[in-house]
Write an enzyme that holds these catalytic residues in place. Structure first.
Site, PDB file in Angstrom:
ATOM      1  N   TYR A  44      45.230   2.010  52.881  1.00 32.44           N
ATOM      2  CA  TYR A  44      43.992   2.567  53.439  1.00 32.44           C
ATOM      3  C   TYR A  44      42.797   1.644  53.191  1.00 32.44           C
ATOM      4  O   TYR A  44      41.821   1.678  53.923  1.00 32.44           O
ATOM      5  CB  TYR A  44      43.679   3.922  52.797  1.00 32.44           C
ATOM      6  CG  TYR A  44      44.433   5.108  53.362  1.00 32.44           C
ATOM      7  CD1 TYR A  44      45.553   4.954  54.182  1.00 32.44           C
ATOM      8  CD2 TYR A  44      44.018   6.404  53.060  1.00 32.44           C
ATOM      9  CE1 TYR A  44      46.235   6.049  54.674  1.00 32.44           C
ATOM     10  CE2 TYR A  44      44.689   7.513  53.554  1.00 32.44           C
ATOM     11  CZ  TYR A  44      45.798   7.337  54.361  1.00 32.44           C
ATOM     12  OH  TYR A  44      46.465   8.430  54.841  1.00 32.44           O
ATOM     13  N   CYS A  75      43.788   9.537  45.829  1.00 32.83           N
ATOM     14  CA  CYS A  75      43.600   8.220  46.449  1.00 32.83           C
ATOM     15  C   CYS A  75      42.120   7.883  46.352  1.00 32.83           C
ATOM     16  O   CYS A  75      41.280   8.630  46.869  1.00 32.83           O
ATOM     17  CB  CYS A  75      44.041   8.290  47.917  1.00 32.83           C
ATOM     18  SG  CYS A  75      43.671   6.813  48.891  1.00 32.83           S
ATOM     19  N   THR A  77      40.418   5.473  47.718  1.00 30.93           N
ATOM     20  CA  THR A  77      39.826   5.127  49.014  1.00 30.93           C
ATOM     21  C   THR A  77      39.525   6.375  49.836  1.00 30.93           C
ATOM     22  O   THR A  77      38.436   6.526  50.394  1.00 30.93           O
ATOM     23  CB  THR A  77      40.769   4.184  49.797  1.00 30.93           C
ATOM     24  OG1 THR A  77      41.037   3.026  49.003  1.00 30.93           O
ATOM     25  CG2 THR A  77      40.154   3.755  51.109  1.00 30.93           C
ATOM     26  N   CYS A 186      42.287   2.256  41.617  1.00 34.90           N
ATOM     27  CA  CYS A 186      43.192   2.656  42.696  1.00 34.90           C
ATOM     28  C   CYS A 186      44.408   3.281  42.032  1.00 34.90           C
ATOM     29  O   CYS A 186      44.919   2.739  41.040  1.00 34.90           O
ATOM     30  CB  CYS A 186      43.600   1.442  43.536  1.00 34.90           C
ATOM     31  SG  CYS A 186      44.923   1.785  44.720  1.00 34.90           S
ATOM     32  N   THR A 187      44.863   4.415  42.552  1.00 34.51           N
ATOM     33  CA  THR A 187      45.946   5.148  41.875  1.00 34.51           C
ATOM     34  C   THR A 187      47.284   4.412  41.923  1.00 34.51           C
ATOM     35  O   THR A 187      48.196   4.743  41.172  1.00 34.51           O
ATOM     36  CB  THR A 187      46.109   6.562  42.468  1.00 34.51           C
ATOM     37  OG1 THR A 187      46.297   6.477  43.884  1.00 34.51           O
ATOM     38  CG2 THR A 187      44.888   7.422  42.162  1.00 34.51           C
TER      39      THR A 187
END
EC number: 5.1.1.3
Length: 258
Positions: A44, A75, A77, A186-187
């Site tokens: 993404y 997420c 993003t 970020c995961t």
């Protein structure tokens, strides 16, 4: 079905959000979980804001069809681009997002830069700008966009020479004694933590927002009297837009379930 027994929905652009769901399972093992990974459309972080918003709404709708009692947008993003809009549209259900653990990073009180690894979009969005305004004056914060890192992890590459070289290149401008804390924004990134420690000193804290998000999820469920009261281990269902058995197998490997 009793509202309390309904599952909690997790959503991410791919397999990354499993790092957050893993923390939630540790915290609330008796809850039922449904995970939707949108690997078909990953990553993404290099898409437009509008594209990410559309994909996020689609994912939320698909989880609501599964009769979930809460949704975690696991997420960074998607949280940056869409969480406020999603919450406005679905006011009757707890919706929890995730942000870089900058507040936690400041508590380490270590000399050196706080380096935030994240997707380009997360670092460009207003939510991140607000965090920078809040903490940037008192701390040396460095944004480190890592556009390609999600692709490594989506392909199941969590170690190896190619990944190490990519990380070395990213951290090349910074000496170990210049780094105070590394924040995984970020995961997906917690899955390559061990490889990252081959590139930076092992005494440098590497932190992420998974636990904090899971604690917030628990608080919100408690607040709405939605915590599952069953004592038995809950169920885990994994769905992926990619449609391949390979992605489901990778997801199970990452979350260590059979």
């Amino acid at each position: 079905m009793d509202k309390k027994n309904r599952p909690i929905g997790f959503f991410d652009s791919g397999v990354g959000g499993l790092s957050v769901m893993k923390e939630a399972i540790r915290l609330m093992p008796n809850e039922n979980y449904i995970y939707f990974g949108d690997s078909k459309n990953a990553p993404y972080g290099v898409k437009t804001v509008e594209e990410v918003r559309t994909l996020t709404f689609n994912a939320v709708e698909s989880l609501l069809e599964k009769n979930v009692k809460a949704i975690v947008v696991a997420c960074n993003t998607a949280t940056s681009a869409a969480i406020d809009l999603v919450r406005s549209k679905y006011e009757n259900i707890p919706i929890i997002g995730i942000e870089p653990a900058l507040k936690l990073a400041t508590k380490y009180n270590r000399k050196g830069n706080i380096i935030i690894m994240a997707t380009p979009m997360t670092l460009k969005e207003n939510k991140f700008k607000s965090l920078m305004e809040k903490y940037g004056e008192n701390y040396d914060i460095v944004s480190l966009p890592c556009a390609k890192l999600v692709e490594f992890i989506e392909h199941g590459i969590l170690s190896g020479e190619e990944l190490e070289e990519y990380l070395k290149e990213k951290f090349k401008p910074y000496k170990n004694n210049d780094i105070g804390v590394v924040v995984l924004g970020c995961t997906h990134y917690p899955f390559i933590k061990e490889t990252l420690y081959k590139v930076i000193d092992k005494d440098i804290p590497i932190i992420d927002g998974g636990l904090g998000t899971s604690q917030e999820l628990r608080r919100r469920l408690e607040e709405k009297n939605l915590l599952n009261t069953e004592e038995k281990q809950g169920s885990i269902t994994i769905i992926n837009s990619n449609g391949s058995e390979k992605m489901i197998e990778l997801s199970k490997k990452l979350i260590e379930i059979s």
